[in-house]
Design a protein around this motif. Structure first.
Motif, PDB file in Angstrom:
ATOM      1  N   ILE A 127     -26.899 -18.565 -87.336  1.00 17.04           N
ATOM      2  CA  ILE A 127     -26.438 -17.182 -87.198  1.00 17.04           C
ATOM      3  C   ILE A 127     -25.687 -16.772 -88.464  1.00 17.04           C
ATOM      4  CG2 ILE A 127     -25.156 -15.547 -85.772  1.00 17.04           C
ATOM      5  CD1 ILE A 127     -27.350 -17.035 -84.239  1.00 17.04           C
ATOM      6  N   HIS A 128     -26.114 -15.679 -89.089  1.00 17.08           N
ATOM      7  CA  HIS A 128     -25.406 -15.130 -90.246  1.00 17.08           C
ATOM      8  C   HIS A 128     -24.568 -13.940 -89.783  1.00 17.08           C
ATOM      9  CE1 HIS A 128     -27.198 -17.211 -93.778  1.00 17.08           C
ATOM     10  NE2 HIS A 128     -28.147 -17.479 -92.889  1.00 17.08           N
ATOM     11  N   LEU A 129     -23.275 -14.007 -90.031  1.00 16.87           N
ATOM     12  CA  LEU A 129     -22.367 -12.914 -89.689  1.00 16.87           C
ATOM     13  C   LEU A 129     -22.035 -12.122 -90.949  1.00 16.87           C
ATOM     14  CD1 LEU A 129     -19.877 -14.724 -87.275  1.00 16.87           C
ATOM     15  CD2 LEU A 129     -21.983 -13.489 -86.714  1.00 16.87           C
ATOM     16  N   LEU A 130     -22.115 -10.797 -90.842  1.00 13.15           N
ATOM     17  CA  LEU A 130     -21.844  -9.931 -91.982  1.00 13.15           C
ATOM     18  C   LEU A 130     -20.845  -8.847 -91.603  1.00 13.15           C
ATOM     19  CD1 LEU A 130     -25.246 -10.494 -91.943  1.00 13.15           C
ATOM     20  CD2 LEU A 130     -24.849  -9.711 -94.268  1.00 13.15           C
ATOM     21  N   ASN A 131     -20.244  -8.243 -92.627  1.00 12.78           N
ATOM     22  CA  ASN A 131     -19.317  -7.140 -92.384  1.00 12.78           C
ATOM     23  C   ASN A 131     -19.990  -6.048 -91.556  1.00 12.78           C
ATOM     24  OD1 ASN A 131     -17.601  -8.592 -93.938  1.00 12.78           O
ATOM     25  ND2 ASN A 131     -17.545  -7.162 -95.645  1.00 12.78           N
ATOM     26  N   ASP A 132     -19.182  -5.266 -90.873  1.00 12.05           N
ATOM     27  CA  ASP A 132     -19.691  -4.260 -89.939  1.00 12.05           C
ATOM     28  C   ASP A 132     -20.268  -3.068 -90.695  1.00 12.05           C
ATOM     29  OD1 ASP A 132     -20.311  -2.884 -87.687  1.00 12.05           O
ATOM     30  OD2 ASP A 132     -18.257  -2.390 -87.134  1.00 12.05           O
ATOM     31  N   SER A 133     -21.451  -3.307 -91.300  1.00 12.50           N
ATOM     32  CA  SER A 133     -22.132  -2.268 -92.068  1.00 12.50           C
ATOM     33  C   SER A 133     -23.629  -2.430 -91.869  1.00 12.50           C
ATOM     34  CB  SER A 133     -21.785  -2.388 -93.558  1.00 12.50           C
ATOM     35  OG  SER A 133     -22.704  -1.669 -94.349  1.00 12.50           O
ATOM     36  N   VAL A 134     -24.260  -1.405 -91.330  1.00 10.03           N
ATOM     37  CA  VAL A 134     -25.714  -1.446 -91.125  1.00 10.03           C
ATOM     38  C   VAL A 134     -26.434  -1.614 -92.454  1.00 10.03           C
ATOM     39  CG1 VAL A 134     -27.716  -0.142 -90.339  1.00 10.03           C
ATOM     40  CG2 VAL A 134     -25.594  -0.065 -89.018  1.00 10.03           C
ATOM     41  N   GLN A 135     -25.965  -0.926 -93.481  1.00  2.89           N
ATOM     42  CA  GLN A 135     -26.596  -0.995 -94.794  1.00  2.89           C
ATOM     43  C   GLN A 135     -26.513  -2.406 -95.370  1.00  2.89           C
ATOM     44  OE1 GLN A 135     -25.013   1.762 -97.650  1.00  2.89           O
ATOM     45  NE2 GLN A 135     -26.381   1.116 -99.286  1.00  2.89           N
ATOM     46  N   LEU A 136     -25.344  -3.036 -95.270  1.00  5.61           N
ATOM     47  CA  LEU A 136     -25.167  -4.387 -95.798  1.00  5.61           C
ATOM     48  C   LEU A 136     -26.041  -5.379 -95.039  1.00  5.61           C
ATOM     49  CD1 LEU A 136     -23.701  -6.325 -97.712  1.00  5.61           C
ATOM     50  CD2 LEU A 136     -21.912  -6.547 -95.967  1.00  5.61           C
ATOM     51  N   LEU A 137     -26.080  -5.260 -93.718  1.00  6.19           N
ATOM     52  CA  LEU A 137     -26.909  -6.164 -92.927  1.00  6.19           C
ATOM     53  C   LEU A 137     -28.372  -6.032 -93.326  1.00  6.19           C
ATOM     54  CD1 LEU A 137     -26.730  -7.106 -89.226  1.00  6.19           C
ATOM     55  CD2 LEU A 137     -28.879  -6.208 -90.118  1.00  6.19           C
ATOM     56  N   GLN A 138     -28.858  -4.807 -93.450  1.00  5.42           N
ATOM     57  CA  GLN A 138     -30.263  -4.604 -93.791  1.00  5.42           C
ATOM     58  C   GLN A 138     -30.571  -5.103 -95.192  1.00  5.42           C
ATOM     59  OE1 GLN A 138     -32.501  -3.441 -91.414  1.00  5.42           O
ATOM     60  NE2 GLN A 138     -33.909  -4.308 -92.936  1.00  5.42           N
ATOM     61  N   GLN A 139     -29.622  -4.920 -96.106  1.00  6.79           N
ATOM     62  CA  GLN A 139     -29.805  -5.384 -97.478  1.00  6.79           C
ATOM     63  C   GLN A 139     -29.972  -6.897 -97.525  1.00  6.79           C
ATOM     64  OE1 GLN A 139     -26.861  -3.976-100.381  1.00  6.79           O
ATOM     65  NE2 GLN A 139     -26.766  -6.041-101.218  1.00  6.79           N
ATOM     66  N   ASN A 140     -29.105  -7.613 -96.819  1.00  7.30           N
ATOM     67  CA  ASN A 140     -29.196  -9.076 -96.802  1.00  7.30           C
ATOM     68  C   ASN A 140     -30.409  -9.557 -96.017  1.00  7.30           C
ATOM     69  OD1 ASN A 140     -26.557 -10.661 -97.893  1.00  7.30           O
ATOM     70  ND2 ASN A 140     -26.006  -8.607 -97.241  1.00  7.30           N
ATOM     71  N   LEU A 141     -30.708  -8.889 -94.921  1.00  9.13           N
ATOM     72  CA  LEU A 141     -31.876  -9.243 -94.121  1.00  9.13           C
ATOM     73  C   LEU A 141     -33.152  -9.091 -94.948  1.00  9.13           C
ATOM     74  CD1 LEU A 141     -32.841 -10.112 -91.306  1.00  9.13           C
ATOM     75  CD2 LEU A 141     -32.892  -7.705 -90.663  1.00  9.13           C
ATOM     76  N   ASP A 142     -33.241  -8.011 -95.712  1.00 14.09           N
ATOM     77  CA  ASP A 142     -34.413  -7.782 -96.558  1.00 14.09           C
ATOM     78  C   ASP A 142     -34.570  -8.894 -97.586  1.00 14.09           C
ATOM     79  OD1 ASP A 142     -35.014  -5.460 -95.223  1.00 14.09           O
ATOM     80  OD2 ASP A 142     -34.166  -4.113 -96.734  1.00 14.09           O
ATOM     81  N   ARG A 143     -33.470  -9.320 -98.191  1.00 11.55           N
ATOM     82  CA  ARG A 143     -33.554 -10.366 -99.216  1.00 11.55           C
ATOM     83  C   ARG A 143     -33.993 -11.693 -98.600  1.00 11.55           C
ATOM     84  NH1 ARG A 143     -28.807 -10.481-103.570  1.00 11.55           N
ATOM     85  NH2 ARG A 143     -30.192 -12.137-104.305  1.00 11.55           N
ATOM     86  N   PHE A 144     -33.501 -12.002 -97.408  1.00 10.09           N
ATOM     87  CA  PHE A 144     -33.940 -13.218 -96.729  1.00 10.09           C
ATOM     88  C   PHE A 144     -35.434 -13.149 -96.415  1.00 10.09           C
ATOM     89  CE2 PHE A 144     -29.762 -14.797 -96.439  1.00 10.09           C
ATOM     90  CZ  PHE A 144     -29.777 -16.048 -95.863  1.00 10.09           C
ATOM     91  N   GLN A 145     -35.883 -12.004 -95.928  1.00 13.64           N
ATOM     92  CA  GLN A 145     -37.288 -11.869 -95.555  1.00 13.64           C
ATOM     93  C   GLN A 145     -38.195 -11.911 -96.773  1.00 13.64           C
ATOM     94  OE1 GLN A 145     -37.131  -8.287 -93.182  1.00 13.64           O
ATOM     95  NE2 GLN A 145     -36.694  -9.404 -91.293  1.00 13.64           N
ATOM     96  N   ARG A 146     -37.748 -11.356 -97.901  1.00 17.32           N
ATOM     97  CA  ARG A 146     -38.563 -11.410 -99.132  1.00 17.32           C
ATOM     98  C   ARG A 146     -38.672 -12.818 -99.692  1.00 17.32           C
ATOM     99  NH1 ARG A 146     -35.680  -6.668-100.606  1.00 17.32           N
ATOM    100  NH2 ARG A 146     -34.486  -7.857-102.160  1.00 17.32           N
ATOM    101  N   SER A 147     -37.739 -13.690 -99.312  1.00 14.95           N
ATOM    102  CA  SER A 147     -37.786 -15.078 -99.796  1.00 14.95           C
ATOM    103  C   SER A 147     -38.887 -15.886 -99.126  1.00 14.95           C
ATOM    104  CB  SER A 147     -36.431 -15.758 -99.548  1.00 14.95           C
ATOM    105  OG  SER A 147     -36.279 -16.100 -98.173  1.00 14.95           O
ATOM    106  N   ASN A 148     -39.470 -15.341 -98.051  1.00 16.45           N
ATOM    107  CA  ASN A 148     -40.506 -16.033 -97.266  1.00 16.45           C
ATOM    108  C   ASN A 148     -39.987 -17.306 -96.597  1.00 16.45           C
ATOM    109  OD1 ASN A 148     -42.650 -14.181 -97.730  1.00 16.45           O
ATOM    110  ND2 ASN A 148     -42.939 -15.038 -99.778  1.00 16.45           N
ATOM    111  N   LEU A 149     -38.697 -17.332 -96.323  1.00 20.91           N
ATOM    112  CA  LEU A 149     -38.140 -18.442 -95.558  1.00 20.91           C
ATOM    113  C   LEU A 149     -38.779 -18.465 -94.176  1.00 20.91           C
ATOM    114  CD1 LEU A 149     -35.905 -20.673 -95.348  1.00 20.91           C
ATOM    115  CD2 LEU A 149     -34.438 -18.894 -94.376  1.00 20.91           C
ATOM    116  N   SER A 150     -39.086 -19.669 -93.707  1.00 22.55           N
ATOM    117  CA  SER A 150     -39.679 -19.811 -92.374  1.00 22.55           C
ATOM    118  C   SER A 150     -38.724 -20.577 -91.466  1.00 22.55           C
ATOM    119  CB  SER A 150     -41.005 -20.562 -92.466  1.00 22.55           C
ATOM    120  OG  SER A 150     -41.584 -20.729 -91.194  1.00 22.55           O
ATOM    121  N   PRO A 151     -38.332 -19.977 -90.323  1.00 23.89           N
ATOM    122  CA  PRO A 151     -38.798 -18.712 -89.766  1.00 23.89           C
ATOM    123  C   PRO A 151     -38.156 -17.519 -90.467  1.00 23.89           C
ATOM    124  CG  PRO A 151     -37.061 -19.573 -88.396  1.00 23.89           C
ATOM    125  CD  PRO A 151     -37.322 -20.634 -89.452  1.00 23.89           C
ATOM    126  N   ALA A 152     -38.794 -16.364 -90.347  1.00 26.30           N
ATOM    127  CA  ALA A 152     -38.242 -15.157 -90.933  1.00 26.30           C
ATOM    128  C   ALA A 152     -36.948 -14.775 -90.218  1.00 26.30           C
ATOM    129  CB  ALA A 152     -39.253 -14.008 -90.814  1.00 26.30           C
TER     130      ALA A 152
END
Length: 222
Positions: free
Chosen positions: A108-133
Motif C-alpha cells: 500500500i502506497h500512502l500519499l498526501n491528500d491530493s488527487v493530483q499528486l496521487l494520479q501523478q504517482n500512479l501514472d509513473r508507476f503504471q508507465r514503469s510496467n511494474l507487474s502487477p499494475a
C-alpha cells in the motif's frame, strides 16, 4: 515468486498442453511463459529500464539493498531519507518491485491528500510496467475485487474517509507493506502531548495491524 513456484507453474502449463494437444509442446502459450519469467525478477527489470534511460541507479540500489537488510534483521518499521529531487519516485518503484520479488503480496502506497499528486504517482508507476499494475484504492474497494490471491499494489490518499474504506476492505489481509510517501505529513501523531491520537495516525496504525511492515519515505530538508 520463488524459482520453485515459477517452475511449478511452467511445468503445470506444459503438462496441461500435453493433455490438450497430444504432445504438441509448440502450442504452449509463449507470451504467458515470458510474463511468468519477467515476474520472477521485477527489480532487475526496473533497474534495466532506468539504465536504458541513462539514469544513475547506484543510489536507488543502495537504498533498496539497505531496506532489504533492515527487514531481514527483523525491523518492521523504518524511514528512508533522501535529498529533494533525488529520484524518490523511481526508488519507490524499484523498492516495490523488490518487495514483490521477495514475496510480499500486498503493498500500500500512502500519499498526501491530493488527487493530483496521487494520479501523478500512479501514472509513473503504471508507465514503469511494474507487474502487477498499481491501482487506485477506489478500484480495490469494489466488492468484486479480491485480495485472496495474487499480488497487489494500491495507492491511497492520507485522508480519514479513504483510509477507513481501505481498512474495511483489508481487514482480513495479513502482512501488508505500507510505504508512506512524505511520512512527515499527516502521519505523525500531533496530539501525543495531549494524550490523544489523531484520526490519520490511528487509521494508519490499523492498516499496519500487528504483523505489517511500515516504510516511511521522506525528503530530508537542510
Amino acid at each position: 515468486m520463488t524459482d520453485d513456484l515459477a517452475g511449478d507453474r511452467i511445468l503445470a502449463m506444459i503438462a496441461s498442453t500435453r493433455n490438450s494437444t497430444k504432445g504438441d509442446l509448440l502450442a504452449v502459450n509463449v507470451s504467458k511463459l515470458r510474463e511468468i519469467a519477467a515476474q520472477r525478477d521485477r527489480y532487475q527489470t526496473q533497474l534495466n529500464r532506468l539504465k536504458k534511460l541513462d539514469k544513475q541507479t547506484s543510489c536507488i540500489e543502495a537504498a533498496v539493498s539497505s531496506a532489504g537488510e533492515t527487514l531481514q534483521a527483523g525491523t518492521n518499521s523504518f524511514v528512508i531519507y533522501g535529498e529533494p529531487q533525488s529520484g524518490k519516485t523511481e526508488m519507490m518503484i524499484c523498492l516495490t518491485a523488490k518487495l514483490l520479488d521477495d514475496g510480499h503480496r500486498v503493498i500500500i502506497h500512502l500519499l498526501n491528500d491530493s488527487v493530483q499528486l496521487l494520479q501523478q504517482n500512479l501514472d509513473r508507476f503504471q508507465r514503469s510496467n511494474l507487474s502487477p499494475a498499481a491501482r487506485n484504492f477506489s478500484d480495490v474497494i469494489d466488492p468484486d475485487y479480491s485480495f485472496s490471491t495474487g499480488f497487489h499494489v494500491v495507492f491511497c490518499k492520507k485522508n480519514a474517509s479513504d483510509l477507513t474504506k481501505l481498512n474495511q476492505k483489508l481487514e482480513k489481509v495479513r502482512k501488508k507493506v505500507i510505504i508512506d510517501d512524505e511520512a512527515d505529513f499527516a502521519t505523525p501523531n500531533a496530539l501525543i502531548n495531549k494524550g490523544d491520537v489523531t484520526r490519520i495516525n490511528a487509521l494508519i496504525k490499523q492498516l499496519i495491524s500487528h504483523d505489517g511492515i511500515y516504510i516511511g519515505v521522506h525528503a530530508r530538508t537542510r
